[in-house]
Write a protein that holds these residues in place. Structure first.
Motif, PDB file in Angstrom:
ATOM      1  N   ILE A  95       1.085  -0.568   0.173  1.00  0.00           N
ATOM      2  CA  ILE A  95      -0.069  -0.131   0.231  1.00  0.00           C
ATOM      3  C   ILE A  95       0.860   1.293   0.050  1.00  0.00           C
ATOM      4  O   ILE A  95       0.303   2.526  -0.857  1.00  0.00           O
ATOM      5  CB  ILE A  95      -0.767   0.246   1.005  1.00  0.00           C
ATOM      6  CG1 ILE A  95      -2.371  -0.880   0.664  1.00  0.00           C
ATOM      7  CG2 ILE A  95      -1.915   1.573   1.275  1.00  0.00           C
ATOM      8  CD1 ILE A  95      -3.069  -1.688   2.225  1.00  0.00           C
ATOM      9  N   THR A 105       2.431   2.031  -3.203  1.00  0.00           N
ATOM     10  CA  THR A 105       1.278   2.403  -4.145  1.00  0.00           C
ATOM     11  C   THR A 105       0.412   4.133  -4.054  1.00  0.00           C
ATOM     12  O   THR A 105       0.337   4.047  -5.202  1.00  0.00           O
ATOM     13  CB  THR A 105       0.412   1.026  -4.856  1.00  0.00           C
ATOM     14  OG1 THR A 105      -0.826   1.590  -3.238  1.00  0.00           O
ATOM     15  CG2 THR A 105       0.925  -0.464  -5.013  1.00  0.00           C
ATOM     16  N   ALA A 106       0.494   3.842  -2.908  1.00  0.00           N
ATOM     17  CA  ALA A 106       0.142   5.311  -3.200  1.00  0.00           C
ATOM     18  C   ALA A 106       0.631   6.310  -2.823  1.00  0.00           C
ATOM     19  O   ALA A 106       1.971   6.128  -2.630  1.00  0.00           O
ATOM     20  CB  ALA A 106      -0.644   5.537  -1.075  1.00  0.00           C
ATOM     21  N   PRO A 107       0.839   7.510  -3.314  1.00  0.00           N
ATOM     22  CA  PRO A 107       0.923   8.946  -3.746  1.00  0.00           C
ATOM     23  C   PRO A 107       1.760   8.931  -2.386  1.00  0.00           C
ATOM     24  O   PRO A 107       1.240   9.107  -0.956  1.00  0.00           O
ATOM     25  CB  PRO A 107       0.290   9.856  -3.961  1.00  0.00           C
ATOM     26  CG  PRO A 107      -0.737   8.874  -4.932  1.00  0.00           C
ATOM     27  CD  PRO A 107      -0.363   8.363  -4.492  1.00  0.00           C
ATOM     28  N   GLU A 108       2.914   9.633  -2.122  1.00  0.00           N
ATOM     29  CA  GLU A 108       3.349  10.269  -0.836  1.00  0.00           C
ATOM     30  C   GLU A 108       2.683  11.115  -0.681  1.00  0.00           C
ATOM     31  O   GLU A 108       2.818  11.332   0.595  1.00  0.00           O
ATOM     32  CB  GLU A 108       5.195  11.021  -0.920  1.00  0.00           C
ATOM     33  CG  GLU A 108       5.945   9.320  -1.057  1.00  0.00           C
ATOM     34  CD  GLU A 108       6.367   8.980  -2.984  1.00  0.00           C
ATOM     35  OE1 GLU A 108       5.370  10.195  -3.577  1.00  0.00           O
ATOM     36  OE2 GLU A 108       7.179   8.496  -3.242  1.00  0.00           O
ATOM     37  N   ILE A 130      -0.396  11.861  -0.431  1.00  0.00           N
ATOM     38  CA  ILE A 130      -1.619  11.367   0.423  1.00  0.00           C
ATOM     39  C   ILE A 130      -1.066  10.631   1.660  1.00  0.00           C
ATOM     40  O   ILE A 130      -1.871  10.825   2.407  1.00  0.00           O
ATOM     41  CB  ILE A 130      -2.211  10.126  -1.044  1.00  0.00           C
ATOM     42  CG1 ILE A 130      -3.177  10.654  -2.144  1.00  0.00           C
ATOM     43  CG2 ILE A 130      -3.454   9.824   0.234  1.00  0.00           C
ATOM     44  CD1 ILE A 130      -3.416  12.135  -2.025  1.00  0.00           C
ATOM     45  N   LEU A 131      -0.174  10.083   1.671  1.00  0.00           N
ATOM     46  CA  LEU A 131       0.159   9.308   2.749  1.00  0.00           C
ATOM     47  C   LEU A 131       0.784  10.462   3.858  1.00  0.00           C
ATOM     48  O   LEU A 131       0.449  10.021   5.422  1.00  0.00           O
ATOM     49  CB  LEU A 131       1.316   8.222   2.795  1.00  0.00           C
ATOM     50  CG  LEU A 131       1.277   7.088   1.820  1.00  0.00           C
ATOM     51  CD1 LEU A 131       2.865   6.493   1.094  1.00  0.00           C
ATOM     52  CD2 LEU A 131       0.506   6.224   2.647  1.00  0.00           C
ATOM     53  N   SER A 174      -2.748  12.317   5.263  1.00  0.00           N
ATOM     54  CA  SER A 174      -3.363  11.212   5.433  1.00  0.00           C
ATOM     55  C   SER A 174      -2.496  10.748   7.341  1.00  0.00           C
ATOM     56  O   SER A 174      -3.892  11.005   8.139  1.00  0.00           O
ATOM     57  CB  SER A 174      -2.842   9.448   5.119  1.00  0.00           C
ATOM     58  OG  SER A 174      -4.288   9.721   4.413  1.00  0.00           O
TER      59      SER A 174
END
Length: 140
Positions: free
Chosen positions: A53, A56-59, A61-62, A65
């Protein structure tokens, strides 16, 4: 001279986060890779999913979040929260890099060492590990 002082503090903090998160992510990622490559356990599939996960998620977004999570649970933001975020992101890369190598690693080399390592100390242990690893055939 004032601008140099303004840059030096954040630069040292950034280097500290990089160094500490590298060491921690390497240690934890190696343990996770060993567990995933050697053992069957409940939740292995879910752990595999969780490992991919962060990759695959853009930094951004992480980061957003995690910031939202820290705010919602009332954790004061600072060096520790930045460090945790970096370790969490880097563990995935360590696991994905090490797991294929550990699957092909000759386990007899690990078992060839003495069963009771309590008498082995310091340089003798390191020299024995280097000899065993040097005999490991290089794979592609």
């Amino acid at each position: 001279m004032t601008t140099v002082r303004k840059i030096t503090g954040p630069m040292i903090t950034s280097l500290a986060v990089a160094a500490i998160s590298t060491v921690l992510a390497t240690a934890f990622g190696t343990m996770i890779a060993l567990a995933l490559s050697r053992y069957d356990f409940r939740g292995r599939g879910a752990l595999n999913l969780l490992i991919f996960i962060p990759m695959t998620a853009p930094e951004i977004i992480l980061g957003a979040s995690l910031l939202t999570m820290w705010i919602s649970i009332g954790v004061p933001r600072g060096f520790l929260t930045i460090l945790i975020a970096h370790v969490m992101f880097n563990i995935s890369y360590v696991v994905v890099t090490l797991r294929p190598r550990l699957v092909g690693f000759n386990r007899s080399l690990e078992e060839a060492g003495p069963k009771d390592l309590s008498w082995v100390a310091g340089e003798r242990r390191a020299a024995g590990a280097r000899r065993r690893l040097a005999r490991q055939p290089r794979g592609s």
